[in-house]
Design a protein around this motif. Structure first.
Motif, PDB file in Angstrom:
ATOM      1  N   GLY A  76       0.813  -1.214   0.000  1.00 55.94           N
ATOM      2  CA  GLY A  76       0.000   0.000   0.000  1.00 55.94           C
ATOM      3  C   GLY A  76       0.844   1.260   0.000  1.00 55.94           C
ATOM      4  N   LEU A  77       1.923   1.258   0.782  1.00 56.85           N
ATOM      5  CA  LEU A  77       2.810   2.429   0.822  1.00 56.85           C
ATOM      6  C   LEU A  77       3.474   2.650  -0.536  1.00 56.85           C
ATOM      7  CD1 LEU A  77       4.455   1.892   4.331  1.00 56.85           C
ATOM      8  CD2 LEU A  77       2.849   3.700   3.683  1.00 56.85           C
ATOM      9  N   MET A  78       3.920   1.554  -1.163  1.00 63.08           N
ATOM     10  CA  MET A  78       4.525   1.688  -2.496  1.00 63.08           C
ATOM     11  C   MET A  78       3.498   2.155  -3.525  1.00 63.08           C
ATOM     12  SD  MET A  78       7.239  -1.475  -2.817  1.00 63.08           S
ATOM     13  CE  MET A  78       6.053  -2.750  -2.386  1.00 63.08           C
ATOM     14  N   ALA A  79       2.264   1.616  -3.411  1.00 63.09           N
ATOM     15  CA  ALA A  79       1.202   2.039  -4.329  1.00 63.09           C
ATOM     16  C   ALA A  79       0.871   3.516  -4.144  1.00 63.09           C
ATOM     17  CB  ALA A  79      -0.047   1.185  -4.114  1.00 63.09           C
ATOM     18  N   ASP A  80       0.963   4.008  -2.897  1.00 68.93           N
ATOM     19  CA  ASP A  80       0.692   5.417  -2.630  1.00 68.93           C
ATOM     20  C   ASP A  80       1.751   6.303  -3.277  1.00 68.93           C
ATOM     21  OD1 ASP A  80      -1.040   7.323  -1.189  1.00 68.93           O
ATOM     22  OD2 ASP A  80       0.806   7.786  -0.084  1.00 68.93           O
ATOM     23  N   VAL A  81       3.006   5.844  -3.240  1.00 70.32           N
ATOM     24  CA  VAL A  81       4.091   6.589  -3.906  1.00 70.32           C
ATOM     25  C   VAL A  81       3.859   6.601  -5.414  1.00 70.32           C
ATOM     26  CG1 VAL A  81       6.557   6.627  -4.396  1.00 70.32           C
ATOM     27  CG2 VAL A  81       5.756   6.119  -2.086  1.00 70.32           C
TER      28      VAL A  81
END
Length: 345
Positions: free
Chosen positions: A286-291
């Motif tokens: 999720g954090l990578m997708a947010d970036v």
């Protein structure tokens, strides 16, 4: 103020002329009205019918590419031809063309950039009971996903301002109707809805072969669009479930360990660790997708400015050509503007 009405077409020779005949020729607040069809690989004489009627622009696909790609190609064609407002309607004359004036009014008044025509679903006779309920349910899901109050999300009768049209992106191959509303809501594009009327059914819908197939594809489109614009929230929700269950099982193991009975519960410890690790990895995704979503916003902003530069340059070029033609006519000469047709791959 220039309005272009676009109509996606796939083998619509029998109904296209009926829909075209109902389109308005003059509207208050509009100086010029033009018409564009998207020929989505038709095998009949759809294009010939359009040309004979007097359609100004045709976007041609050599093979059928689907409603979503056809819609975006039409938007591109309208913008290239200087549209200030774009109206999308259907070739089967489902929507009452007299409501186009109502549809574009919020844009003319500066109150919205995207307007959806809300059909009287419960009063539409050719909609089955199941279809009516699914239409309402689907619209409710889209409202929750997009944070808007649009009552009829699947409606294809809609209007866009030039600025909103340049911001549109459709990545699914199925339909543009649901994804563009989610995008508008999440990107803070001013969107509203107006009540419109419908005509009698001229032919069955070709968008889906069965109700359940339509539901499945629509739900996948909504979920994908929501995860695209709210990835961290989506993956945090997904991660919360295994982490919560894993922690509960872990606390259960700690309880047995505290009372000296942990020996027979090692499996619970392994399951708890596995679930927590899965949840943690989901959160990292999720954090990578947010970036990635942040980078997508930057790319969309760049795309918008690139489109604006390109389309504005074309608009100025066309304006100059019209002034040249007007000058020739004043001097006693005449130069006919060529009929425009765009070939797509």
């Amino acid at each position: 103020m220039k309005l272009i009405i676009q109509i996606p077409c796939f083998n619509e020779a029998e109904t296209l002329e009926i829909a075209l005949n109902d389109l308005p020729k003059k509207l208050d607040g509009i100086d010029e009205i033009e018409y564009l069809i998207i020929n989505d690989g038709s095998k009949d004489n759809t294009v010939e019918v359009a040309k004979k009627w007097g359609v100004h622009h045709v976007v041609n696909f050599k093979q059928n590419k689907g409603l979503a790609k056809g819609f975006m190609a039409g938007i591109d064609g309208c913008l290239r031809n200087g549209a200030d407002i774009i109206v999308n309607t259907d070739a089967d004359n489902q929507y009452c063309a007299d409501d186009i004036a109502t549809l574009i009014r919020p844009i003319l008044d500066g109150k919205a950039d995207m307007v959806i025509g809300a059909r009287p679903i419960d009063q539409t006779e050719h909609f089955s009971f199941i279809k009516k309920k699914l239409q309402h349910f689907g619209s409710w899901v889209v409202r929750k996903a997009s944070n808007t109050d649009i009552p009829d999300a699947p409606s294809g009768f809609r209007a866009y301002s030039r600025d909103a049209a340049m911001r549109l992106n459709v990545v699914n191959d199925y339909t543009y109707t649901l994804e563009t509303i989610v995008q508008a809501g999440r990107e803070k594009i001013a969107i509203t809805s107006v009540p419109v009327h419908t005509n009698g059914e001229l032919r069955p819908s070709r968008l889906f072969s069965s109700i359940w197939g339509y539901v499945k594809k629509s739900m996948l489109t909504i979920v994908r669009a929501y995860m695209m614009y709210k990835p961290l929230k989506s993956f945090t929700f997904l991660a919360a479930m295994p982490i919560t269950v894993g922690m509960l099982i872990g606390f259960r193991f700690l309880y047995y360990m505290a009372v000296g009975k942990s020996g027979g519960h090692v499996q619970s410890l392994i399951l708890a660790c596995t679930l927590i690790i899965i949840g943690f990895l989901t959160l990292m995704i999720g954090l990578m997708a947010d970036v990635i979503a942040a980078n997508r916003k930057l790319l969309q902003d760049t795309q918008y400015h690139t489109r604006k530069t390109e389309y504005d340059a074309l608009y100025m070029q066309q304006k100059l050509e019209k002034e040249t033609v007007r000058t020739y006519r004043v001097l006693g000469k005449d130069e006919a503007r060529p009929w425009q047709e765009v070939e797509e791959g």
